[in-house]
Motif scaffolding. Sequence first.
Motif, PDB file in Angstrom:
ATOM      1  N   UNK A  13       0.822  -1.196   0.000  1.00 32.50           N
ATOM      2  CA  UNK A  13       0.000   0.000   0.000  1.00 32.50           C
ATOM      3  C   UNK A  13       0.859   1.248   0.000  1.00 32.50           C
ATOM      4  N   UNK A  14       0.231   2.351  -0.416  1.00 35.09           N
ATOM      5  CA  UNK A  14       0.956   3.614  -0.471  1.00 35.09           C
ATOM      6  C   UNK A  14       0.859   4.336   0.862  1.00 35.09           C
ATOM      7  N   UNK A  15       1.416   5.468   0.907  1.00 34.74           N
ATOM      8  CA  UNK A  15       1.381   6.240   2.151  1.00 34.74           C
ATOM      9  C   UNK A  15      -0.044   6.655   2.491  1.00 34.74           C
ATOM     10  N   UNK A  16      -0.845   7.005   1.470  1.00 33.61           N
ATOM     11  CA  UNK A  16      -2.149   7.619   1.724  1.00 33.61           C
ATOM     12  C   UNK A  16      -3.326   6.713   1.379  1.00 33.61           C
ATOM     13  N   UNK A  17      -3.070   5.674   0.565  1.00 31.81           N
ATOM     14  CA  UNK A  17      -4.200   4.936   0.007  1.00 31.81           C
ATOM     15  C   UNK A  17      -4.085   3.459   0.368  1.00 31.81           C
ATOM     16  N   UNK A  18      -5.176   2.909   0.848  1.00 38.51           N
ATOM     17  CA  UNK A  18      -5.209   1.494   1.220  1.00 38.51           C
ATOM     18  C   UNK A  18      -5.521   0.630  -0.006  1.00 38.51           C
ATOM     19  N   UNK A  19      -4.701   0.767  -0.979  1.00 28.46           N
ATOM     20  CA  UNK A  19      -4.810  -0.003  -2.219  1.00 28.46           C
ATOM     21  C   UNK A  19      -3.452  -0.661  -2.416  1.00 28.46           C
ATOM     22  N   UNK A  20      -3.424  -1.962  -2.760  1.00 33.38           N
ATOM     23  CA  UNK A  20      -2.185  -2.713  -2.567  1.00 33.38           C
ATOM     24  C   UNK A  20      -1.432  -3.101  -3.834  1.00 33.38           C
ATOM     25  N   UNK A  21      -2.092  -3.361  -4.924  1.00 33.90           N
ATOM     26  CA  UNK A  21      -1.354  -3.757  -6.115  1.00 33.90           C
ATOM     27  C   UNK A  21      -0.758  -2.531  -6.795  1.00 33.90           C
ATOM     28  N   UNK A  22       0.547  -2.565  -6.973  1.00 35.00           N
ATOM     29  CA  UNK A  22       1.218  -1.456  -7.634  1.00 35.00           C
ATOM     30  C   UNK A  22       1.503  -1.814  -9.094  1.00 35.00           C
ATOM     31  N   UNK A  23       1.898  -3.043  -9.357  1.00 35.86           N
ATOM     32  CA  UNK A  23       2.160  -3.419 -10.734  1.00 35.86           C
ATOM     33  C   UNK A  23       2.014  -4.929 -10.917  1.00 35.86           C
ATOM     34  N   UNK A  24       1.500  -5.272 -12.094  1.00 38.17           N
ATOM     35  CA  UNK A  24       1.332  -6.659 -12.503  1.00 38.17           C
ATOM     36  C   UNK A  24       1.560  -6.726 -14.007  1.00 38.17           C
ATOM     37  N   UNK A  25       2.015  -7.861 -14.509  1.00 35.98           N
ATOM     38  CA  UNK A  25       2.114  -7.978 -15.967  1.00 35.98           C
ATOM     39  C   UNK A  25       0.747  -8.285 -16.564  1.00 35.98           C
ATOM     40  N   UNK A  26       0.568  -7.869 -17.782  1.00 36.76           N
ATOM     41  CA  UNK A  26      -0.668  -8.188 -18.497  1.00 36.76           C
ATOM     42  C   UNK A  26      -0.766  -9.703 -18.672  1.00 36.76           C
ATOM     43  N   UNK A  27      -1.974 -10.242 -18.511  1.00 35.07           N
ATOM     44  CA  UNK A  27      -2.185 -11.659 -18.752  1.00 35.07           C
ATOM     45  C   UNK A  27      -2.012 -12.531 -17.532  1.00 35.07           C
ATOM     46  N   UNK A  28      -1.514 -11.973 -16.438  1.00 32.54           N
ATOM     47  CA  UNK A  28      -1.361 -12.771 -15.219  1.00 32.54           C
ATOM     48  C   UNK A  28      -2.706 -12.852 -14.505  1.00 32.54           C
ATOM     49  N   UNK A  29      -3.101 -14.067 -14.190  1.00 34.57           N
ATOM     50  CA  UNK A  29      -4.378 -14.257 -13.520  1.00 34.57           C
ATOM     51  C   UNK A  29      -4.362 -13.558 -12.165  1.00 34.57           C
ATOM     52  N   UNK A  30      -5.285 -12.625 -11.973  1.00 34.60           N
ATOM     53  CA  UNK A  30      -5.272 -11.831 -10.748  1.00 34.60           C
ATOM     54  C   UNK A  30      -5.573 -12.667  -9.516  1.00 34.60           C
ATOM     55  N   UNK A  31      -6.490 -13.617  -9.660  1.00 34.37           N
ATOM     56  CA  UNK A  31      -6.820 -14.457  -8.510  1.00 34.37           C
ATOM     57  C   UNK A  31      -5.610 -15.274  -8.075  1.00 34.37           C
ATOM     58  N   UNK A  32      -4.905 -15.803  -9.035  1.00 34.06           N
ATOM     59  CA  UNK A  32      -3.701 -16.566  -8.731  1.00 34.06           C
ATOM     60  C   UNK A  32      -2.706 -15.667  -7.998  1.00 34.06           C
ATOM     61  N   UNK A  33      -2.499 -14.495  -8.528  1.00 37.31           N
ATOM     62  CA  UNK A  33      -1.557 -13.571  -7.894  1.00 37.31           C
ATOM     63  C   UNK A  33      -2.006 -13.207  -6.476  1.00 37.31           C
ATOM     64  N   UNK A  34      -3.290 -12.964  -6.310  1.00 38.31           N
ATOM     65  CA  UNK A  34      -3.811 -12.637  -4.983  1.00 38.31           C
ATOM     66  C   UNK A  34      -3.556 -13.771  -4.001  1.00 38.31           C
ATOM     67  N   UNK A  35      -3.868 -14.980  -4.426  1.00 40.11           N
ATOM     68  CA  UNK A  35      -3.715 -16.127  -3.532  1.00 40.11           C
ATOM     69  C   UNK A  35      -2.259 -16.302  -3.119  1.00 40.11           C
ATOM     70  N   UNK A  36      -1.377 -16.151  -4.086  1.00 40.38           N
ATOM     71  CA  UNK A  36       0.046 -16.348  -3.788  1.00 40.38           C
ATOM     72  C   UNK A  36       0.527 -15.298  -2.787  1.00 40.38           C
ATOM     73  N   UNK A  37       0.220 -14.080  -3.082  1.00 40.21           N
ATOM     74  CA  UNK A  37       0.738 -13.000  -2.245  1.00 40.21           C
ATOM     75  C   UNK A  37       0.148 -13.062  -0.844  1.00 40.21           C
ATOM     76  N   UNK A  38      -1.155 -13.282  -0.773  1.00 37.68           N
ATOM     77  CA  UNK A  38      -1.783 -13.269   0.545  1.00 37.68           C
ATOM     78  C   UNK A  38      -1.366 -14.470   1.389  1.00 37.68           C
ATOM     79  N   UNK A  39      -1.017 -15.553   0.730  1.00 40.35           N
ATOM     80  CA  UNK A  39      -0.512 -16.700   1.491  1.00 40.35           C
ATOM     81  C   UNK A  39       0.799 -16.343   2.174  1.00 40.35           C
TER      82      UNK A  39
END
Lengths: 439, 352
Positions: A13-39
């Motif tokens: 997350x940034x200093x001011x915003x509770x939003x967490x993804x800063x960058x991802x490549x195109x075509x990467x399954x977001x759910x997969x990425x979420x699961x991996x990171x949150x694990x």
Amino acid sequence: MSHAVWAPIVYGRTRRVDSWWRTLPAGLDRDFANDVVRAATAGGRALERGPRLVLAQARRARIVGGVCLASELSDTMHRDEINRPLYCFVGWAALERETPPDVPSIDELTQGFADWARPVYEHWMGLDWDLHESQVTGPHTSEPQPPPWGASAQTPPQIGLEPESPPWRQTVAWPREQAAEPWNLLRARRRPGLVVSGWQRLADADVPAGTWIVCDEVTHQRVLDTPASESWLERGSRGARSQPPPPVREDDGRDDEEGDRRSRRRSRTGRSAPRARANSRAPERQPSHAREGAAGRRAPSSRPESREQRMRREAWGRAGQLPPTDDDLDAAAARDAPEDDPSARADTSRRGRRRGGLIPHSLPDPVRLLGSVIDILRGPEPPAGSDPHPDPHPDPDPDPHPDDTPPGRETHPARQPPSSEEHDDLEPWARWDDAPPRR
Amino acid sequence: MSATDQSTSLDGAPTVQVTMLGARGTGKTTYLLGMYAEMSAGVEKYFMTSDPGTHLRLTTDWDALMEDGLLPKGTDKSQTYQFRFRYGMTTLLELDWLDYRGGAITSVDVDPSATQVHERLAQTDSLYLTFDGALLASVLAGEAKGKNQLKYAVSLYNNLLAFASDRRREAGLVQPSIVLLVTKSDRLIEYLSGDSEERQRKVVDWVSGQFEQIFEPGCDVAVCTVSLGELGREPEKVEPAVVDPARVHKPMVFTLFTWYRRQAILFDASAEAVRARGQRERQELSATQAPGIKRFLGRKRANELTAASERSGEEAALLAQLANECWARVRVLEGELQDVEMFIDGQPVGVA
């Protein structure tokens, strides 16, 4: 192989915003990425003791990286606007090709992670760090690049199919001394999997079922208890987020209608695969979406449920509902009245209801006709009060004593507090207060 | 939950859903740690438990605060906790507590539960709306930024309250109890004159004035001010010696108090309805008890009515007993709320 196949991913997350993804490549399954990171992030737990390293594979992607305190990667972008320390995930994702790209060994990643991740974090977090919430519209798209571990990545060891290799769909823990084993196993196989290395305590490892972990607290490789439900790996292999099947429960022959109704009321959607509590001493709690409602939940004992237990469960199953109104009671009375007694239907008051017809409405018409004749001949009805079938459980006292009632109870005069004899039947802790009630 | 926990429940013990909402940094997670620390230690033989992993995590984080002054980090996901509320060794009910990620209501980029916030609200039995005492302090200090932020928060909460109210009403459910929770109340001391009670009164009046629409029949509201001590303004670490939790368990006690009270009312009314049904069944039964051929013709129906009447009697007795139990718990829990400003069915029932 080290040509440009690895795209940076940054989660923090940034200093001011509770939003967490800063960058991802195109075509990467977001759910997969979420699961991996949150694990791996586990809410930022226990990162003061060092980063956790991650290797993940899905059908068409690989992710390698680590979770750490942001202060390890940046001197300026590591606390939010109310001064809380931040954590982040920095990694690299490769969309699967015919030949999977090389992944560094666990030792290489341990040695090089901070140096590799620092410029990545500084660049992508720097783009959003001070932006207002309205300006943060979503993650940036990163492009494949040569990986920071270059061409010197060790060749994955060739590992045959060992009969004793761990089950691929179970949560398995290794001790720190064997950290390379699960890492190399996954590197050598083209199948879904997730390894998170660097836990100190099992209790901190809130990971999905099917994850392999490396934990200091573990003394030897072992399988951890997990719920009997779909692993995230199965869901990921289908390429879409879906609800896992509910766990198999004991069948005690009970009618589950109330449980189903409660379950529908309490339904939760969209949760990830159930997470394994990495504590093998405690059986896993069922995930909320797979749980029955409160009325349906029962102890795992094989004892059949008694009638009273069932009645209590059904009564509690109505918890939260509005009390029946006078109109509801009148409507119920009208429904209960026999069909051949229009006088009973006409009188819909809750008290003083007239007696119903003689012949049950379930009998055929000729019989009813005979009954009607008999009805005429039978004479006047017995006097009021001579009910041959008295209520076995009469209301102890329909008139309330307002001075003894808790706040709000005086508006519902159906009951009064139990007498001292009655409350002996209550739980032993229940005591009626002699003090006057609050208004 | 351990196997032992499950084997000592449940007899149909219900689940109470609690949802805690609040902007980032309002102290939700810190409050949860303090609340659990207090409630797990017990209040009047009532206490809360959780599964061993959750208990370890929460108590460890609380210890980190108490011993090393480490405040919880801002988390990337909403977190659900399952607690059990017990009296002695008896499980009374289960608590499903959702600690909503601060940005989840306005952001859907990571936390899938953010998209289910409305679904959750429709099922929530007790809703905690968190106000940052530091934000209120900035409003009192006349800072325009604080005023705007407060308006934003009030607007958001009003929207969510209306949604929850509509959905619950459509489903035939009672309205959720509401806790207007003011965290970091120590930050208000320098801006509010008077002693502790007077300051609390002012905070209550002020906060409740922001949500006048919820003080109506059918709604139970409490305004609770909590503090973990005079921790200072946004410290990196707090001085452990100043950590001094105050009143952190009161909101939970209120949730349970109102919940049991509502169940008691429901059980009372249901018992009466079932008695009325039993009365009708007995009346119809009497109608079938006629000499000769009529008794023969009505035998099957008479048997059905006899069984139904007995069942109604049992059910009414059980409902009455459940109502009794609930009222008993209401009285015990009420004792812990003498210093809490409550509004039951829209009427004040609190500190004079």
